[in-house]
Scaffold this active site. Structure first.
Site, PDB file in Angstrom:
ATOM      1  N   GLU A   1       0.890  -1.171   0.000  1.00 36.35           N
ATOM      2  CA  GLU A   1       0.000   0.000   0.000  1.00 36.35           C
ATOM      3  C   GLU A   1       0.917   1.207   0.000  1.00 36.35           C
ATOM      4  O   GLU A   1       1.621   1.454   0.969  1.00 36.35           O
ATOM      5  CB  GLU A   1      -0.911  -0.044   1.237  1.00 36.35           C
ATOM      6  CG  GLU A   1      -2.043   0.954   1.179  1.00 36.35           C
ATOM      7  CD  GLU A   1      -1.658   2.267   1.835  1.00 36.35           C
ATOM      8  OE1 GLU A   1      -1.304   3.214   1.088  1.00 36.35           O
ATOM      9  OE2 GLU A   1      -1.699   2.347   3.062  1.00 36.35           O
TER      10      GLU A   1
ATOM     11  N   CYS B   1      -2.476   7.934   4.730  1.00 36.99           N
ATOM     12  CA  CYS B   1      -2.458   7.579   3.311  1.00 36.99           C
ATOM     13  C   CYS B   1      -3.755   7.970   2.621  1.00 36.99           C
ATOM     14  O   CYS B   1      -3.803   8.048   1.395  1.00 36.99           O
ATOM     15  CB  CYS B   1      -2.187   6.091   3.140  1.00 36.99           C
ATOM     16  SG  CYS B   1      -3.156   5.040   4.220  1.00 36.99           S
TER      17      CYS B   1
END
Length: 507
Positions: free
Chosen positions: A266, A303
């Site tokens: 990720e 994020c």
């Protein structure tokens, strides 16, 4: 009740033993004392991976009830160390106590969620085609299928989530739930937090009577340690949360092995928000103020930080920008997680300064580990021609891209790279435009939102935290939610197999 003061011992946990390395490194806390920790080595990686492989012969064939009890025991042990975790975690990261306590709750919650999930058994995707011995022209054999664990998994701790995406975070929880031993490469930004959580897992392992190789933690180390871990022939998959550059390097190593393995990285996202015309006219200022709050949450170190807002040119768009600027001006400088992250934020800001096509709306400068908000504005043509404007800046920096109407909005949407999230702010009158954008955004992001902000990822059955590259390296996977377990399973078909030879989940 444990003492709230935690003094790390600085050792690695390898197959149930606390091991001292030959060299040491010092932590760099935001406040409080620094501590020394052993530096990881490829030899320690080898020992941990071999122990994990040995553990798999029992743990990979354990019952779901045994693994669920183990996951719940880990959560219990983490909760028992709550005050100590908060103490060391706030020192190392500079995060406030409330954030650490909330993240600890999320970490324990996802451990318990996976325990509940595997007990239900749905994730096994069991299938059975009964034998048809009289079928013409050829008979059909008896066929059964079930998902089975893949083997030892490597997990890299994240810098921005010392608990929920690190030692006992979602990657570790889902791998253990699947039946896969885990070797964690701890993040050097919060080694003390990693150590105390590893102590909790160690205690749960002993209480559960499981093989000690089910979990190991290796601290510190340079690039050679990460390389040794992802290229070790006994590792079957890798979970990673971090930067695009670091993740891509590890991804390439996994792909370049003699036997390639999946790398579930990720890697970040700019998470664009599209403010559609009716919503912009009716409540653009309120949306701008809300965007500022999401943009600066946790010093922008998420994020899912919505780094880009797309609004039309004109007075309504000007009001949105003005409201966002006013709200950002009221946000004081915040401490970032590490000196390196703070330096990277300043470097990211420098990409926007001095560009003729980029207008600074709010510009701040900071010293040391602090970060203040920054806001810039550009247009579609400039954005699509300058790739650097679409790269994630990890921190409280926002970019407003102004469009001249629906056609440019769609053109911009098509020009975005893969994202973790994409958001529409809309009213009823925006439905036609939203319908036009949806097919594009579905191909760009793993999670789509309406009239909200992407910061805050719910840990639940239906969550998707992933997306097309470069948001993640595998668009078919998620690192949050119960679907995350599928990363560490593979389907196996059993043909004409007697019950005595079938795995327990098929009998």
């Amino acid at each position: 009740m444990l003492d709230e003061t935690f003094v790390p011992h600085g050792k690695h946990l390898i197959a149930g033993e606390w091991v001292v390395g030959e060299s040491r490194f010092s932590s760099e806390p935001a406040h409080g004392p620094a501590h020394d920790y052993s530096v990881g080595t490829p030899a320690l990686v080898d020992a941990a991976c071999k122990a994990a492989e040995e553990a798999f012969w029992s743990y990979g064939y354990s019952t779901r009830q045994e693994r669920a009890a183990f996951l719940n025991a880990i959560a219990d042990e983490i909760e028992a160390r709550g005050p100590q975790i908060t103490q060391i975690g706030t020192q190392e990261t500079g995060l406030p106590e409330a954030r650490l306590e909330g993240e600890r709750g999320r970490t324990c919650g996802q451990l318990r969620l996976f325990a509940s999930h595997i007990l239900k058994g749905d994730y096994l995707d069991r299938r059975h085609d009964e034998a048809l011995p009289d079928r013409a022209p050829l008979p059909r054999p008896d066929l059964k299928m079930v998902q089975r664990p893949i083997g030892p998994v490597a997990v890299f701790g994240a810098s921005n989530f010392p608990l929920a995406f690190s030692t006992a975070g979602g990657d570790t929880a889902s791998a253990l739930a699947a039946g896969c031993p885990v070797v964690v490469k701890g993040h050097s930004a919060h080694p003390g937090t990693g150590e105390i959580v590893a102590e909790a897992i160690h205690a749960a392992l002993k209480a559960s009577g499981l093989h000690p190789g089910v979990f190991s933690l290796i601290q510190g180390g340079k690039r050679d340690v990460g390389t040794a871990l992802v290229t070790h022939p006994l590792i079957r998959a890798v979970g990673f949360t971090g930067s695009l550059g670091g993740g891509r390097a590890l991804f390439d190593l996994c792909a370049g092995r003699d036997e390639p393995i999946p790398f579930y990285g990720e890697l970040g996202s700019v998470n664009p928000m599209f403010i559609l015309p009716e919503a912009l006219s009716a409540r653009g200022a309120a949306i701008g103020e809300g965007w500022a709050g999401s943009l600066t949450m946790g010093a922008g170190q998420f994020c899912t930080n919505p780094g880009i807002a797309v609004v039309e040119k004109g007075a309504d768009g000007d009001a949105f920008v003005a409201a966002a600027k006013t709200a950002l001006q009221g946000v004081t400088a915040q401490c970032m997680l590490t000196d390196g992250i703070a330096a990277a934020y300043k470097d990211g800001k420098s990409r926007f300064d001095g560009r003729n096509a980029v207008k600074p709306v709010l510009s701040n400068s900071d010293e040391g580990r602090n970060a203040s908000p920054n806001l810039y504005e550009t247009d579609v043509e400039a954005y699509l021609q300058d790739h650097a404007l679409g790269e994630e800046v990890f921190g409280p920096l926002g970019l407003v891209v102004r469009v001249s109407g629906p056609d440019e909005m769609e053109t911009l949407a098509r020009g975005f790279e893969g994202q973790l999230t994409a958001t529409l702010h809309m009213d009823d009158g925006d439905t036609a435009l939203a319908q036009r954008l949806m097919p594009v955004l579905e191909r760009k992001a793993g999670r789509l939102l309406v009239n909200g902000f992407p910061t805050g990822v719910e840990v639940c059955e239906s969550m998707v935290h992933g997306g097309p590259y470069p948001a993640s390296t595998n668009f078919g996977a998620t690192s949050v939610g119960t679907l995350a377990i599928r990363r560490f399973l593979r389907p196996v078909c059993y043909q004409n197999m007697p019950d005595a030879l079938l795995p327990g989940d098929l009998t």
